[in-house]
Design an enzyme around this catalytic site. Structure first.
Site, PDB file in Angstrom:
ATOM      1  N   ARG A  12     -31.867  33.801  49.789  1.00  0.00           N
ATOM      2  CA  ARG A  12     -32.080  34.061  48.555  1.00  0.00           C
ATOM      3  C   ARG A  12     -32.158  32.756  47.716  1.00  0.00           C
ATOM      4  NH1 ARG A  12     -28.609  37.787  45.468  1.00  0.00           N
ATOM      5  NH2 ARG A  12     -26.936  36.316  46.565  1.00  0.00           N
TER       6      ARG A  12
ATOM      7  N   SER B 228     -23.961  29.978  55.591  1.00  0.00           N
ATOM      8  CA  SER B 228     -23.001  30.987  55.784  1.00  0.00           C
ATOM      9  C   SER B 228     -22.732  30.697  57.696  1.00  0.00           C
ATOM     10  CB  SER B 228     -23.279  32.220  55.626  1.00  0.00           C
ATOM     11  OG  SER B 228     -23.244  32.352  54.129  1.00  0.00           O
TER      12      SER B 228
ATOM     13  N   ASP C  31     -20.475  31.465  52.571  1.00  0.00           N
ATOM     14  CA  ASP C  31     -20.337  32.466  51.821  1.00  0.00           C
ATOM     15  C   ASP C  31     -19.065  33.262  51.238  1.00  0.00           C
ATOM     16  OD1 ASP C  31     -20.057  33.316  54.236  1.00  0.00           O
ATOM     17  OD2 ASP C  31     -21.607  35.085  54.432  1.00  0.00           O
TER      18      ASP C  31
HETATM   19  C1  GLC Z   1     -20.482  34.305  60.577  1.00  0.00           C
HETATM   20  C2  GLC Z   1     -20.515  32.859  60.011  1.00  0.00           C
HETATM   21  C3  GLC Z   1     -19.543  32.516  59.019  1.00  0.00           C
HETATM   22  C4  GLC Z   1     -19.909  33.577  57.761  1.00  0.00           C
HETATM   23  C5  GLC Z   1     -20.047  35.024  58.308  1.00  0.00           C
HETATM   24  C6  GLC Z   1     -20.495  35.873  57.340  1.00  0.00           C
HETATM   25  O1  GLC Z   1     -19.142  34.641  61.018  1.00  0.00           O
HETATM   26  O2  GLC Z   1     -20.034  32.160  61.177  1.00  0.00           O
HETATM   27  O3  GLC Z   1     -19.707  31.209  58.410  1.00  0.00           O
HETATM   28  O4  GLC Z   1     -19.099  33.421  56.781  1.00  0.00           O
HETATM   29  O5  GLC Z   1     -21.032  35.103  59.464  1.00  0.00           O
HETATM   30  O6  GLC Z   1     -21.552  35.692  56.849  1.00  0.00           O
END
Ligand code: GLC
Length: 470
Positions: free
Chosen positions: A85, A154, A207
């Protein structure tokens, strides 16, 4: 006669395999308490030294969370699941709040998830440039200023400042070898240059950190954030002096937000089954992210497929031959599973249609459909209960599960992610298990809120509080 006996034998084998699976998935409250305890122990170990624990407990360099005074126009990029996004967020400043958010969402072409760093970041930069190009020339409220961006990335990143950090490893469906160990902001900057986009990343966040920031903007009692989506993870506010591995100066706030990367948690108390082990072995990252592989949206449907395949192969559940489609990894996605799990019709017609449309399995009996629903329930319940144990582990680490000066402190936890948002039975089970773990009195002081789109908005808020123009 013989045919009937064979059918009865097959039915008994199905129920044997299903019962065995359910037994292995069982997560009685005592086990969940153990999971929470080892989560809290591992948190301490991960805070003590780099690499000491399976929990990375990553330092986010966020020591101040939004106050509501953030002001201006900021951008955010949100990369980490199947969708990507781009947001434009107009912050009104004190008392005015969020004036306007606009966003664009595109799904990431699967080849970009496994090709090269160049290709992924070029794709992102091009989308960003396209988004910015839709603005009129004079739409920037502060002409002459460089556009500033909060980048929600993320995956586990070792940050070197609020706006830089290197990728430790990929998780979820991503696997781009040449990006590991690289500064992700550097990669994005280079790609933005290539498309002639003049923007500056002022905050690089996970995230969970974005969701925490977004949650805090609306509610000062938010102390932690949890993502239950394609992947799963948590972040929380730690006291900086409780982080022995933090070498920097003590922040004025006394706080430091930690990205736990709890998807990588594992413990002998986790109710693992042979299906989890097989899924792990076949995955892009064997041996890693075991907690995530039992719980998150990327994997639940795949666990279900594996169990169905087993009863098809070993107990002729779908007839003499094994349905071809059922052999395809990840064909059954968690939203499909959720739709089947929530089927309330008396003949389970949604289950029938999903099995037909996705797996090309026709003529299923009601008894068969009931078995499928039961399996959905077992898999979702296990995931939901384990995620509640993880949250309880954080509350224990913070001492928020017991009274302080005679009172329970109010703890709000911001949640986001498709699994939380769209899989109702998962959410209900997670919330009721958390209550069960906390006990009646303490559970009144813990509130779960949905931080809608929190991670993108949170990144824009953090971009604002780290603006070069402050
Ligand atoms: C995975 C990633 C992490 C993220 C999570 C949710 O665990 O390693 O960084 O926060 O997914 O998206």
């Amino acid at each position: 006669m013989e045919k009937k006996a064979a059918a009865m034998g097959a039915a008994a084998r199905v129920s044997g395999i299903v019962r065995e699976f359910q037994k292995k998935c069982d997560s009685p409250i005592g086990k969940l308490h153990n999971v929470a305890d080892s989560m809290a122990v591992e948190m301490r170990v991960g805070l003590a030294s780099e690499g000491g624990s399976m929990l990375k407990m990553l330092i986010s360099y966020v020591d101040n969370l939004p106050t509501g005074e953030e002001e201006g126009l900021f951008y955010a990029l949100d990369l980490g699941g199947t969708n990507f996004r781009v947001l434009r967020v107009h912050l009104g400043g004190k008392g005015k709040g969020l004036i306007k958010t606009e966003f664009d969402e595109v799904s990431i072409p699967p080849h970009c998830m496994t090709s090269s760093s160049h290709e992924l970041f070029d794709f992102i930069a091009a989308e960003l440039a396209r988004f910015v190009a839709t603005e009129g020339e004079n739409s920037h409220p502060f002409p002459g200023r460089q556009r500033e961006l909060g980048f929600t990335f993320s995956f586990p990143v070792r940050q070197t400042s609020i706006s830089s950090g290197t990728l430790i490893k990929w998780t979820k469906g991503f696997s781009i070898e040449d990006a590991v160990g690289e500064d992700v902001v550097g990669e994005l900057n280079k790609a933005m240059e290539r498309v002639g986009l003049h923007m500056r990343v002022t905050a690089l966040v996970n995230d969970t950190i974005g969701t925490l920031a977004g949650g805090r903007y609306y509610n000062p009692d938010v102390v932690a954030a949890v993502i239950l989506g394609t992947g799963m993870n948590a972040a929380y506010v730690e006291r900086a002096n409780a982080i022995p591995k933090w070498q920097g100066p003590l922040p004025r706030s006394g706080d430091m937000v930690i990205n736990m990367e709890w998807g990588n948690f594992r413990s002998s108390d986790l109710p693992l089954t042979e299906y989890d082990n097989d899924l792990d072995v076949a995955s892009l990252n064997p041996g890693e992210q075991i907690f995530e592989k039992m719980i998150s949206g990327m994997y639940l449907g795949e666990i279900l497929r594996r169990v169905l395949l087993k009863i098809a192969e070993e107990a002729e559940f779908f007839g003499d031959s094994v349905p071809e489609k059922l052999k395809i990894p990840f064909i059954l996605r968690t939203p499909h599973m959720s739709a089947m799990h929530h089927d309330t019709s008396s003949n389970l017609k949604d289950v029938a249609s999903k099995l037909r449309d996705i797996l090309e399995i026709n003529n299923t009996s009601l008894t068969m459909r009931k078995v499928v629903v039961e399996l959905c329930d077992t898999i979702a319940t296990r995931g939901a209960r384990l995620s509640a144990a993880g949250i309880y582990g954080i509350l224990k680490k913070l001492g928020r599960d017991t009274r302080k000066d005679g009172e329970y402190q109010k703890s709000v936890i911001a949640l986001d992610g498709g699994l939380f948002e769209h899989y109702e039975k998962f959410r209900q089970s997670m919330e009721s298990t958390l209550k069960e773990l906390l006990g009646e009195e303490a559970s009144d002081s813990v509130v779960i809120t949905h931080s809608n789109d929190g991670s993108g908005i949170g990144a824009a808020l953090l971009a604002a509080s780290h603006s070069q123009y402050l």
